[in-house]
Design an enzyme around this catalytic site. Structure first.
Site, PDB file in Angstrom:
ATOM      1  N   SER A  45       0.832  -1.202   0.000  1.00 35.89           N
ATOM      2  CA  SER A  45       0.000   0.000   0.000  1.00 35.89           C
ATOM      3  C   SER A  45       0.869   1.255   0.000  1.00 35.89           C
ATOM      4  CB  SER A  45      -0.939   0.002   1.209  1.00 35.89           C
ATOM      5  OG  SER A  45      -0.198  -0.010   2.416  1.00 35.89           O
ATOM      6  N   ASP A  70      -3.907  -1.142  -2.677  1.00 35.38           N
ATOM      7  CA  ASP A  70      -4.708  -1.409  -1.478  1.00 35.38           C
ATOM      8  C   ASP A  70      -5.303  -2.798  -1.660  1.00 35.38           C
ATOM      9  OD1 ASP A  70      -6.611  -1.650   0.512  1.00 35.38           O
ATOM     10  OD2 ASP A  70      -7.659   0.220   0.028  1.00 35.38           O
ATOM     11  N   SER A 150       0.764 -16.279  11.819  1.00 32.45           N
ATOM     12  CA  SER A 150       1.514 -15.760  12.959  1.00 32.45           C
ATOM     13  C   SER A 150       1.255 -16.713  14.104  1.00 32.45           C
ATOM     14  CB  SER A 150       1.031 -14.348  13.337  1.00 32.45           C
ATOM     15  OG  SER A 150       1.503 -13.987  14.619  1.00 32.45           O
ATOM     16  N   TYR A 163      -6.053  -8.809  15.070  1.00 37.06           N
ATOM     17  CA  TYR A 163      -4.924  -9.497  14.439  1.00 37.06           C
ATOM     18  C   TYR A 163      -5.006 -11.005  14.680  1.00 37.06           C
ATOM     19  CZ  TYR A 163      -0.052 -10.339  13.040  1.00 37.06           C
ATOM     20  OH  TYR A 163       1.091 -10.797  12.408  1.00 37.06           O
TER      21      TYR A 163
END
Length: 279
Positions: A45, A70, A150, A163
């Site tokens: 972005s 984006d 993650s 997140y």
């Protein structure tokens, strides 16, 4: 006389799209794919990140294209796919890495911030997977999608609700899409990083000509993470890059719907065990 070792570029002739190409994880993965022979479309972005990543690859003789995009904008995503095909003729690899941190919990996260973080991580991966897969199918390309998770997507971390939720959702997105695309010869896997040693990212940022601030403070902030992992050492972006090369290559041709963890043992650690306190 010993034989010479043969150096094999595992991704020679392949075309990869990497989203989120800052000097951290995305930049490390993009450079590793290029080093393995792939042409890389660097998507971010922030146009500076995309351009710096692409320029770094081209400076060492690789092929790259920078695209400011984006990942939540469907039209922009489709244009990025079209740009990739126009420039390189096909798409073989997509790495959905775009994400950002906004560490707030359920009690203080505004709805618009929740939606924005969920959209960048999940909707961005959905859009790039959708349109890249269509392009692969149209060209009979046996491609591969790699979604960056993650350790926070596997565990409950307080004060990081969007997140954690989005990364966890990306795990099952990976499995669902892997089942759907298997018949088309498209493999879909995920790669789980953890807290990452910042030294390599600092070096990459310097090499890219970017300003670095608070180096000592950031380095110290990662010290508690290092002490908590069994290997007593944190991975670097290049470690994730090598894992991505493996997942994208024929070495992983029978892998789909799988999560590959590069986390120094973080998720396997028994919760009560403190590695740093062992003799």
């Amino acid at each position: 006389m010993p034989r010479q070792l043969e150096i094999i570029l595992k991704l020679i002739g392949k075309v990869a799209i990497v989203t989120g190409t800052s000097p951290n994880i995305g930049g490390g993965i993009a450079e590793a794919l290029a080093a393995a022979g792939a042409s890389v479309v660097c998507v971010d972005s922030k146009g500076e990140n995309a351009s710096n990543c692409a320029n770094a690859i081209m400076e060492i003789g690789g092929q790259a294209e920078a695209v400011s995009c984006d990942v939540c904008d469907e039209r922009a995503v489709r244009q990025t796919i079209d740009t990739t095909i126009s420039r390189f003729g096909k798409i073989d690899i997509v790495v959905n890495n775009a994400a950002f941190f906004n560490k707030k919990g359920v009690l203080n996260m505004p709805l618009d911030e929740w939606s924005n973080q969920i959209n960048v991580i999940l909707t961005g991966a959905f859009l790039f997977t959708k349109y890249a897969s269509r392009a692969m199918i149209e060209r009979s390309t046996r491609g591969t999608i790699i979604n960056i998770i993650s350790t926070a997507g596997h565990q409950g971390e307080p004060g990081n609700v969007a997140y954690c939720t989005a990364k966890s959702g990306l795990l099952n997105f990976t499995r669902s899409v892997a089942m759907e695309l298997a018949e088309h010869g498209i493999r879909v896997n995920s790669l789980t990083p953890t807290a990452t040693d910042p030294s390599e990212s600092f070096e990459r940022a310097r090499r890219w000509g970017q300003t670095i601030r608070n180096v000592d403070a950031v380095t110290q902030a990662f010290e508690p993470f290092r002490k908590r992992v069994p290997m007593q050492q944190l991975p670097m972006p290049s470690d994730y890059g090598q894992a991505a090369v493996f997942l994208a290559s024929e070495d992983a041709r029978m892998m789909t719907g799988t999560d590959l963890r590069v986390d120094a043992g973080a998720l396997a650690r028994y919760w009560a065990w403190e590695p740093s306190k062992q003799p």
